[in-house]
Design an enzyme around this catalytic site. Sequence first.
Site, PDB file in Angstrom:
ATOM      1  N   VAL A 501       0.877  -1.289  -0.055  1.00 59.99           N
ATOM      2  CA  VAL A 501       0.003   0.019   0.071  1.00 59.99           C
ATOM      3  C   VAL A 501       0.788   1.217   0.002  1.00 59.99           C
ATOM      4  CG1 VAL A 501      -1.821  -1.427   1.055  1.00 59.99           C
ATOM      5  CG2 VAL A 501      -0.331   0.080   2.490  1.00 59.99           C
ATOM      6  N   GLU A 502       0.250   2.286  -0.248  1.00 60.12           N
ATOM      7  CA  GLU A 502       0.852   3.619  -0.219  1.00 60.12           C
ATOM      8  C   GLU A 502       2.008   3.574  -1.230  1.00 60.12           C
ATOM      9  OE1 GLU A 502      -0.370   6.272   0.911  1.00 60.12           O
ATOM     10  OE2 GLU A 502      -1.422   6.111   2.950  1.00 60.12           O
TER      11      GLU A 502
END
Length: 811
Positions: A501-502
């Site tokens: 993620v991110e």
Amino acid sequence: MTILMLAGTLAVIFLLAFFRASIWSWLLAILVIVPLTAIQGRFSADVFQVVIIALAVFVAVLGIPPLRRLLVSGFILGIFRRILPQVSQTEQEALDAGTVWWDGELFSGNPDWHKLLAYPKPTLTPVEQSFLDNETETLCAMLDDWDITHVRQDLSPQVWQYIKDKGFFGMIIPKEYGGLEFSAQMHSAVVTKVASRSATGSVTVMVPNSLGPAELLLHYGTPEQKRKYLRGLAQGKEVPCFALTGPFAGSDAGAIPDRGIVCRGEFGGQQDVLGMRLTWEKRYITLAPVATLLGLAFKLYDPDRLLGGETERGITLALIPADTPGVNLGRRHFPLNSAFQNGPTSGKDVFIPMDYIIGGQERIGQGWRMLMECLAAGRSISLPASATGGVKLATRTSGAYGRVRKQFKLPIGKFEGVEEALARIGGNTYMMDAARKMTAQAVDMGEKPSVISAIVKYHCTERGRAVINDAMDVHGGKGICMGPNNYLARGYQQTPIAITVEGANILTRSMIIFGQGAIRAHPYVLKEIQAAQDSDTERAVQNFDAALIGHITFSMSNAARALVFGLTGGYGIPVPAEGPTRHYFQQLTRYSSAFALAADVSMLVLGGSLKRQEKISARLGDVLSQLYLCSATLKRFEDEGRQAEDLPLLHWSMQDALYKIQSALDGVLQNFPSRIAALLLRGLIFPVGKCLSPPSDKLGHQVSALLLRPGAARDRLTAGMYLPTDENDAVGALEAALHSTLNCEPLQGRVEAARKTGKLMEMEEMSRIAEARDKGVISAEEYLQLERDYALRRKVIMVDDFAPEELAAGG
């Protein structure tokens, strides 16, 4: 005499380069050296006159700024504009977002260590510390990870309500809107503690305080939007999510197919309302299944020019109540046995008014920049904190288990193979926690460290993966058998989530850290690019000229410094610290110069193709990252009062990181497309070869020993994690078993000695202990100690088992 002249000339050139002399210092030296050389060479009068005239022209062209700009800088600017790679609007907005902080010092080739040590020491206010010690501690005690991930696939209703009631969703929201208004350091501390208990709990707490509606509203929301939503978000009456990623657009934000069409329609009983008709399909959206408030990124179009101006208005952000007709929520993804709420969202031709745009109409088209500027929270705080919380749990339990569990009558932590794993666990945890704290402090100082946020996100999650892998190896069968008493397996399963993620870590390492850092943090490159993009020719040439001259002296200085420091190993460099950290500061200065030189040569030789040379870029990013991690580690050691007991952790983590810097630079040189440039760089960066080695076995033994016994160093290393005291809890029982094992070893030794002499005959341990009591080898009180010790060790070693029907599908 000729040799002396040559040596003197080279010495002057070298000194001018080393100390970053101004252009006039260089010209003055040339004005002296060239005539002396001509005289020494006994040039004829005619030749001498030609030399002097040429010298005068040369000095005039370079020394008179208007002439230099006209004849030199303007010409180079034209070439630079032609070779400058095309930068998309989303790339440009990412480059423009955030601030340059300590990464700028590392790119300088000469970091100001006094500045680093003068940064405030990470601290919490009394109110924050109380919340961490009470409300957060209570929340952790309520979290049963097996119940969450296996039974419910969700937090319990009681936990959800507690999180909302106690303001965990409003940690970043100001008090005027009902929030807790905690610092970034406190945000990080809360996530770290909760993550040491439950990944699902930490994700649920961190997402509303990370990149999402609250963060965006605080920075860009209109006063009306803040009044309308922030209090509800702070009190947990609103549950937020933010939808960016879709099936056909992940990291490539420019490819977002989700669209909004400006039009007029009916809304809330009113006709002819100016608004947008949105169509979107998003996935991987955390909290979406339970959200009441949906943040959405989309491209806005105005085909009928109802807003005037362009028809394509760019990426825009809106905040939409989840009960708006046409909004689809509720389904769930199932990411690697994690139970946090995550799922898709979609909508087709959903009409919303223009005042749903975050920041109002003046923020139309600014969505990507807004996201990039706010991304520091997710990358700088939440993900490093969650990774660090997980490794603190792995560190504390691996050390304890390594001491309690025995094979061949020896604690497994004392086997050299296990020692290697424990050393990596301890060293990585020490460095990760240092980076987490220092980066959160930067945010509290008002920074939005875009490059550093990518560094800590990548390296904390990657080191977290290494730690949990080692911890699983130390625990063996205890780690792989699922059940309520397994405190590692869910963390092992869920580690790739944070890595994904991110910004997926592969992308972050190969394209973002150096790709963005080389432009943002370099002292001159961004200025040169900005000048090249300036349509005002006179101003462009003037600014480019200043940047170019600075860049040339900067590069020459780093070449000279890299060579000198490579020859000396960094010794002699003035640094602010004495004692055990002195040479580490010197080594970092040496490699900062080497890195700055390698970065400049890479950009010069590869130009725009460096963007596609992802492996070279990744290795350069590794160097920058390790320099930052080392900086944070040294600051931690200094901030904590130079604890002598922590020296093995400091030495191991620093030596490991410095060795990785050497390896990354060597990898750049081995694979550099231009062999001539690679040989030149190798001669400057490694003039006496590669001299660094990874941490020694002896040092690894010292780190391992710290983890195997209770002590101040072990407590500092795992400070901030949730540590249950209930012996019915798996972690609480393990901690009790560690203390019991150490206390009972003298008694065990007496029992064993009696067995060897034939005084005790029983084969089974508890029967033998009872026999020892009956025959006076131990007292009745000592028997009770050993009985409890046996029960604790058995509880720690045993794993969960289930009836077949309990493991059947739906059972």
